[in-house]
Design an enzyme around this catalytic site. Structure first.
Site, mmCIF file in Angstrom:
data_model
loop_
_atom_site.group_PDB
_atom_site.id
_atom_site.type_symbol
_atom_site.label_atom_id
_atom_site.label_comp_id
_atom_site.label_asym_id
_atom_site.label_seq_id
_atom_site.Cartn_x
_atom_site.Cartn_y
_atom_site.Cartn_z
ATOM 1 N N LYS A 196 -110.813 17.541 102.028
ATOM 2 C CA LYS A 196 -110.451 18.134 103.232
ATOM 3 C C LYS A 196 -111.943 18.084 104.084
ATOM 4 C CE LYS A 196 -107.599 21.286 105.872
ATOM 5 N NZ LYS A 196 -106.704 22.442 105.532
ATOM 6 N N SER A 206 -102.351 21.956 107.585
ATOM 7 C CA SER A 206 -103.483 21.032 108.312
ATOM 8 C C SER A 206 -104.196 20.107 107.390
ATOM 9 C CB SER A 206 -104.509 22.017 108.921
ATOM 10 O OG SER A 206 -105.130 22.806 107.661
ATOM 11 N N SER A 224 -101.087 25.400 104.320
ATOM 12 C CA SER A 224 -101.792 24.024 104.916
ATOM 13 C C SER A 224 -101.793 23.070 103.452
ATOM 14 C CB SER A 224 -102.930 24.149 105.364
ATOM 15 O OG SER A 224 -102.700 24.494 106.796
#
Length: 465
Positions: free
Chosen positions: A80, A156, A180
């Site tokens: 990420k 996310s 997330s």
């Protein structure tokens, strides 16, 4: 090994170690697949071809010299884009962060995976500043669900879930503040691990809510989760969270079976406010584990409300200067929530933190009678891209704010969770949380592995032409 899209991290590492395949060929095939497929999924924001190939050559050279090359030798992975990657500005999904000076060194967890032989191939799309459950980014575009490109990947860590489900890499890293890791794992049909709060170092990652942030892996097999988890553990003086972390190797005990482990299914709050399929997925796994007890997690709705307050207030504090100077550069949906958080009265926040201590004590008491608790990961399957509302329990609610209805009360007190994908039919997957007591990642992963071996949970690669 011809079809790397279906190979697990463990299979790749075994093939590289036994010289059945070179690390360079694995990475080259990975980069080719990313170039061919990711235009449709949009999971990557940065692809590090030169770095990855150089690292692969180093692994191959070490193997040729007879040196130990690690349990993840040659395994491609991606992170990420809130993880520091040497030479890149750490985006955290934001337009503003593109102006940052490039990171001088990799985040601790990247360095530890590469020390175990893994090879970083890129950085992944995410919701702006991690304040998102949808996987939609206003600056970089949405990560699409590989199993149906018209649907959300979840956030996310949407790029982290999408890249694994699309077969681009077998392993990714994400973050989980309110859900997330668990939400993308559910929507994209992957396995995820949210470790105990403080178990894995957060050094070299862009924060969202310091008192709630966790980092962890997403993969297509439980074994791969365990391999990554084992490689990333250990004390780190640079970590902002000070905990007494021992080294707990879970891989050797992963296939020990469930034995006399006691399983409970969360009732009450966790058995309403969602689609029937979400609860059916939990019941399916409960039946597979021979579970006959229901566990009531007390005051879960209040815990979610308190998590909301703490998230909004801490997030706003972190971004106040940016909100004052560059408000127009935020995603409006993120900006407005942060501004609202900045106006929360201090007594509300103090009350939420006080309740947090009470709630933690009450929930931990449940683990006197059970070893794990099963609960839905999300209240529904992945909504369609751009969908703003959904109907839960007869009430129309905003999608973005309510996808985490079942994940927030758990991360609120930092419990370890293995997120597992359940396929009840030919539609999109559903997710189930296997929740354990603090520091019992070994237990939640053992349960997940048992369910995987028995065929109750699986993480197939999405079909691409």
């Amino acid at each position: 090994m011809e079809d790397l899209s279906t190979a697990s991290a463990a299979e790749i590492a075994s093939a590289v170690s036994t010289k059945s395949v070179s690390a360079r060929s694995v990475v080259a095939s990975t980069l080719e697949r990313i170039a061919r497929i990711d235009g449709r999924v949009n999971s990557f924001t940065d692809v590090l071809s030169d770095r990855a190939l150089a690292r692969a050559d180093a692994v191959d050279a070490a193997r040729q010299r007879g040196q130990a090359i690690g349990p993840l030798a040659g395994v491609p992975f991606a992170v990420k884009n809130l993880f520091d990657v040497a030479g890149l500005p750490t985006r955290a999904g934001a337009k503003i962060n593109r102006d940052r000076v490039p990171a001088e060194r990799d985040a601790t967890l990247i360095a530890r995976l590469e020390a175990a032989g893994a090879i970083l191939v890129g950085a992944l799309n995410m919701g702006e500043f991690a304040y998102d459950f949808t996987g939609e980014n206003i600056h970089d575009g949405p990560t699409r669900n590989p199993h149906d490109l018209e649907h959300m990947s979840g956030g996310s860590s949407g790029g982290s879930g999408g890249a694994v489900a699309a077969g681009l890499v077998p392993l990714t890293l994400g973050s989980d503040t309110n859900g997330s890791i668990r939400v993308p794992s559910a929507f994209c049909g992957c396995f995820g691990l949210k470790p105990t709060y403080g178990r894995l170092s957060r050094a070299g990652s862009f924060p969202f809510v310091g008192s709630l942030d966790h980092l962890g892996p997403i993969a297509r097999s439980v074994t791969d989760l365990a391999l990554a988890y084992d490689a990333m553990q250990g004390p780190d003086p640079a970590d902002p969270v000070e905990t007494d972390r021992g080294i707990e190797a879970v891989r050797p005990t992963l296939d020990a079976g469930i034995g006399d482990l006691r399983v409970g299914v969360a009732g009450g709050y966790f058995a309403r406010g969602g689609d029937a399929e979400a609860f059916a997925a939990v019941q399916h796994l409960g039946h597979a584990l021979g579970c006959d007890r229901t566990v009531d997690i007390p005051e879960a709705a209040r815990a979610r409300a308190a998590a909301y307050l703490i998230t909004a207030a801490e997030g706003a504090t972190l971004h106040l200067d940016r909100l004052r100077s560059r408000a127009e550069d935020f995603d409006p949906a993120v900006r407005d929530r942060l501004i609202a958080g900045a106006m929360i009265p201090a007594p509300y926040l103090e009350r939420a933190q006080r309740f947090r201590r009470h709630y933690r004590t009450a929930v931990l008491d449940l683990f006197r009678d059970v070893d794990v608790i099963l609960a839905p990961s999300t209240p529904c399957r992945a909504p369609r891209l751009g969908q703003k509302t959904f109907v839960l329990d007869g009430v129309e609610l905003p999608v973005r704010a309510n996808i985490g209805v079942f994940t927030q009360p758990i991360s609120f007190i930092g419990l370890p969770v293995a997120a597992v994908p359940v396929w009840l039919d030919d539609g999109l997957p559903l997710g189930v949380q296997i929740i354990g007591a603090p520091w019992r990642e070994d237990v939640v992963l053992r349960i997940a592995r048992y369910l995987e071996k028995e065929g109750h949970v699986r993480a197939p690669v999405a079909a691409f032409a």
